[in-house]
Design a protein around this motif. Structure first.
Motif, PDB file in Angstrom:
ATOM      1  N   SER A 107     -53.403 -94.649  60.349  1.00 37.64           N
ATOM      2  CA  SER A 107     -53.880 -95.146  59.054  1.00 37.64           C
ATOM      3  C   SER A 107     -54.667 -96.447  59.217  1.00 37.64           C
ATOM      4  N   LEU A 108     -54.410 -97.158  60.298  1.00 37.17           N
ATOM      5  CA  LEU A 108     -55.170 -98.389  60.576  1.00 37.17           C
ATOM      6  C   LEU A 108     -56.600 -98.030  61.012  1.00 37.17           C
ATOM      7  N   SER A 109     -56.740 -96.872  61.641  1.00 39.98           N
ATOM      8  CA  SER A 109     -57.997 -96.347  62.200  1.00 39.98           C
ATOM      9  C   SER A 109     -58.971 -97.412  62.718  1.00 39.98           C
ATOM     10  N   PRO A 110     -58.571 -98.105  63.785  1.00 38.75           N
ATOM     11  CA  PRO A 110     -59.443 -99.143  64.344  1.00 38.75           C
ATOM     12  C   PRO A 110     -60.678 -98.538  65.018  1.00 38.75           C
ATOM     13  N   THR A 111     -61.777 -99.272  64.981  1.00 40.76           N
ATOM     14  CA  THR A 111     -62.988 -98.780  65.649  1.00 40.76           C
ATOM     15  C   THR A 111     -62.810 -98.890  67.171  1.00 40.76           C
ATOM     16  N   LYS A 112     -63.589 -98.093  67.894  1.00 41.61           N
ATOM     17  CA  LYS A 112     -63.558 -98.055  69.366  1.00 41.61           C
ATOM     18  C   LYS A 112     -63.592 -99.455  69.977  1.00 41.61           C
ATOM     19  N   ASN A 113     -62.854 -99.609  71.085  1.00 41.10           N
ATOM     20  CA  ASN A 113     -62.820-100.852  71.850  1.00 41.10           C
ATOM     21  C   ASN A 113     -62.144-102.038  71.151  1.00 41.10           C
ATOM     22  N   THR A 114     -61.561-101.784  69.963  1.00 38.71           N
ATOM     23  CA  THR A 114     -60.825-102.868  69.291  1.00 38.71           C
ATOM     24  C   THR A 114     -59.537-103.174  70.046  1.00 38.71           C
ATOM     25  N   LEU A 115     -59.169-104.464  70.045  1.00 35.12           N
ATOM     26  CA  LEU A 115     -57.844-104.837  70.538  1.00 35.12           C
ATOM     27  C   LEU A 115     -56.933-104.937  69.326  1.00 35.12           C
ATOM     28  N   VAL A 116     -55.852-104.186  69.327  1.00 32.63           N
ATOM     29  CA  VAL A 116     -54.888-104.297  68.233  1.00 32.63           C
ATOM     30  C   VAL A 116     -53.678-105.061  68.767  1.00 32.63           C
ATOM     31  N   VAL A 117     -53.419-106.214  68.162  1.00 29.65           N
ATOM     32  CA  VAL A 117     -52.337-107.068  68.652  1.00 29.65           C
ATOM     33  C   VAL A 117     -51.205-107.091  67.640  1.00 29.65           C
ATOM     34  N   ASN A 118     -50.008-106.708  68.093  1.00 32.68           N
ATOM     35  CA  ASN A 118     -48.845-106.783  67.213  1.00 32.68           C
ATOM     36  C   ASN A 118     -48.198-108.157  67.334  1.00 32.68           C
ATOM     37  N   LEU A 119     -48.300-108.934  66.249  1.00 29.59           N
ATOM     38  CA  LEU A 119     -47.771-110.298  66.267  1.00 29.59           C
ATOM     39  C   LEU A 119     -46.252-110.334  66.185  1.00 29.59           C
ATOM     40  N   HIS A 120     -45.660-109.220  65.788  1.00 33.89           N
ATOM     41  CA  HIS A 120     -44.204-109.161  65.678  1.00 33.89           C
ATOM     42  C   HIS A 120     -43.618-109.192  67.083  1.00 33.89           C
ATOM     43  N   ASN A 121     -42.790-110.185  67.328  1.00 35.00           N
ATOM     44  CA  ASN A 121     -42.365-110.387  68.711  1.00 35.00           C
ATOM     45  C   ASN A 121     -40.863-110.254  68.891  1.00 35.00           C
ATOM     46  N   TRP A 122     -40.169-109.719  67.886  1.00 38.56           N
ATOM     47  CA  TRP A 122     -38.716-109.736  67.954  1.00 38.56           C
ATOM     48  C   TRP A 122     -38.135-108.749  68.952  1.00 38.56           C
ATOM     49  N   ASN A 123     -38.791-107.622  69.114  1.00 40.00           N
ATOM     50  CA  ASN A 123     -38.200-106.677  70.063  1.00 40.00           C
ATOM     51  C   ASN A 123     -39.129-106.405  71.249  1.00 40.00           C
ATOM     52  N   GLY A 124     -39.831-107.455  71.647  1.00 34.42           N
ATOM     53  CA  GLY A 124     -40.618-107.437  72.886  1.00 34.42           C
ATOM     54  C   GLY A 124     -41.525-106.240  73.037  1.00 34.42           C
ATOM     55  N   SER A 125     -41.446-105.581  74.211  1.00 33.96           N
ATOM     56  CA  SER A 125     -42.398-104.517  74.520  1.00 33.96           C
ATOM     57  C   SER A 125     -42.172-103.266  73.670  1.00 33.96           C
ATOM     58  N   SER A 126     -40.957-103.112  73.090  1.00 29.33           N
ATOM     59  CA  SER A 126     -40.732-101.913  72.274  1.00 29.33           C
ATOM     60  C   SER A 126     -41.272-102.073  70.853  1.00 29.33           C
ATOM     61  N   CYS A 127     -42.100-103.099  70.623  1.00 25.55           N
ATOM     62  CA  CYS A 127     -42.707-103.245  69.294  1.00 25.55           C
ATOM     63  C   CYS A 127     -43.906-102.313  69.128  1.00 25.55           C
ATOM     64  N   ILE A 128     -44.212-101.545  70.188  1.00 28.29           N
ATOM     65  CA  ILE A 128     -45.250-100.510  70.086  1.00 28.29           C
ATOM     66  C   ILE A 128     -44.656 -99.210  70.644  1.00 28.29           C
ATOM     67  N   SER A 129     -44.747 -98.119  69.887  1.00 26.68           N
ATOM     68  CA  SER A 129     -44.112 -96.870  70.338  1.00 26.68           C
ATOM     69  C   SER A 129     -44.969 -96.188  71.423  1.00 26.68           C
ATOM     70  N   GLU A 130     -44.300 -95.385  72.243  1.00 23.26           N
ATOM     71  CA  GLU A 130     -45.003 -94.670  73.313  1.00 23.26           C
ATOM     72  C   GLU A 130     -46.091 -93.754  72.733  1.00 23.26           C
ATOM     73  N   GLU A 131     -45.753 -93.095  71.624  1.00 23.83           N
ATOM     74  CA  GLU A 131     -46.720 -92.189  70.985  1.00 23.83           C
ATOM     75  C   GLU A 131     -47.953 -92.939  70.497  1.00 23.83           C
ATOM     76  N   ALA A 132     -47.707 -94.154  70.016  1.00 30.35           N
ATOM     77  CA  ALA A 132     -48.834 -94.962  69.559  1.00 30.35           C
ATOM     78  C   ALA A 132     -49.748 -95.305  70.744  1.00 30.35           C
ATOM     79  N   TYR A 133     -49.130 -95.611  71.904  1.00 28.22           N
ATOM     80  CA  TYR A 133     -49.929 -95.896  73.108  1.00 28.22           C
ATOM     81  C   TYR A 133     -50.787 -94.682  73.492  1.00 28.22           C
TER      82      TYR A 133
END
Ligand SMILES: [Zn+2]
Length: 383
Positions: A331-357
């Motif tokens: 739903s965010l649909s970022p354009t090509k080559n965008t860096l998407v940075v998750n500022l939420h830092n509470w659960n470290g590396s698991s703040c991004i799901s494998e499927e999202a990667y």
């Protein structure tokens, strides 16, 4: 037998009642002059007959009116007594106005607060006791005006159920302080229970205070959008220790510091800009500070969207999700080559799901945790 002294409390009440002007409505001469005050206290029913030093029997007059009343019998006591009522009505008429906007209210309040502040800092803090006593009447009279104006315009002050988040609470404390200032404080003793709340100066744009950054980036974006519409928005400085907006206020360019909480909160309230917290402002400011500290200049793609920036042709989108899912990335649909940075830092590396990667790989975008982001920016600098 000497006269009994008039108590300090009563003196303060009649000073305040006079608003610094002779109580004879046909005279109303200013009594606080730069050369000192010309206040005279008159007994309505003569002291020699009544020995009455009560507030009801005392009135402040200029020297001329005092002589007219006492020695020339130009006015009857009943008439003079009525002057007290007349002044009260006049005060109501002049200062009980209801304003439509906070800005209109501020135009009345700010000069009075500024005058009080100047007197306090020059005479009280510098311990010029004698001069302070001369000017205290001005403070009392200003306070009376401020109190009347504020009491009639409380609905324009930002309010929150929780007193910590409420400017109305600050104003109430201030009103209690005004009452206490007038009614108490025996001579030589400076102790007060309710001190002047410094946040008042912040609220009316006199002096910023340092507080915390209000959390919501969305509220700030909404405020920018609305200020932009009416031509008051000039710029924003984020990524610094004391971030601020540059705005136009009363035809002057001013800095609205984002950690000047009561003032910013009032702006959010004035422009109905309070929004639910999505992206946290302190986290976003931290991420932008990293860029600044590594010597990168960034620009917002749109002023009213603080979550999308560009540095050296790289587009960065900041989000704040406990765990960024595939769906959310879609739903965010970022354009090509965008860096998407998750500022939420509470659960470290698991703040991004494998499927999202996985999806990100197909979309040719980069997903970064805040730690990855810091490493990435550092690597850019070393190139
Ligand atoms: Zn007079």
């Amino acid at each position: 037998m000497g006269r009994r002294r008039i108590s300090e409390n009563v003196k303060r009440r009649i000073y305040s009642e006079s608003m610094g002007r002779c109580m004879n409505p046909d005279c109303s001469n200013h009594l606080f002059t730069t050369a000192g005050d010309i206040i005279e206290i008159a007994h309505i029913q003569p002291y020699s007959k009544t020995e009455n030093n009560a507030y009801e029997n005392l009135i402040i007059l200029c020297p001329n009116c005092h002589t007219d009343f006492d020695k020339n019998f130009a006015h009857k006591p009943e008439e003079v007594k009525n002057w007290k009522k007349t002044r009260e009505i006049e005060l109501e008429r002049l200062f009980a106005k209801h304003f439509h906007t906070f800005e209109e209210l501020n135009q009345k309040i700010k000069p009075l607060l500024l005058e009080n502040k100047t007197i306090f800092e020059n005479y009280f803090l510098n311990d010029h006791k004698k001069t302070w006593d001369l000017f205290e009447g001005t403070i009392l009279s200003n306070n009376k005006k401020i109190k009347t104006i504020l009491s009639n315009n409380l609905d324009l002050i930002q309010y929150h159920n929780n007193s910590h988040y409420s400017n109305a609470n600050i104003v109430h404390t201030f009103l209690i302080h005004i009452d206490e200032f007038e009614k108490t404080r025996p001579e030589n003793e400076k102790a007060r229970f309710v001190l002047f709340p410094e946040e008042i100066n912040s609220l009316f744009g006199i002096e910023p205070i340092k507080d915390t950054l209000l959390p919501s980036v969305e509220s700030l974006e909404d405020l920018i959008t609305k200020l932009k519409k009416i031509g008051k928005y000039k710029d924003i400085k984020l990524g610094v220790d004391n971030p601020y907006l540059i705005i136009e206020e009363d035809k002057e360019i001013v800095r609205l510091f984002l950690d000047d909480t009561p003032r910013l909160r009032q702006y959010y309230s004035n422009y109905k800009s309070f929004k639910k917290v999505g992206v946290r402002l302190p986290s976003l400011n931290f991420a932008l500070k990293i860029l600044k500290s590594r010597g990168f200049n960034f620009s917002f793609i749109k002023d009213e969207n603080l979550r999308e920036i560009e540095i050296e042709n790289i587009r960065i989108t900041f989000i704040y999700e406990y765990c960024l899912s595939k769906l959310e990335l879609q739903s965010l649909s970022p354009t090509k080559n965008t860096l998407v940075v998750n500022l939420h830092n509470w659960n470290g590396s698991s703040c991004i799901s494998e499927e999202a990667y996985d999806l990100a790989k197909k979309m040719k975008v980069n997903l970064l945790t805040i730690d990855d982001y810091v490493k990435y920016i550092n690597s850019l600098k070393n190139d």
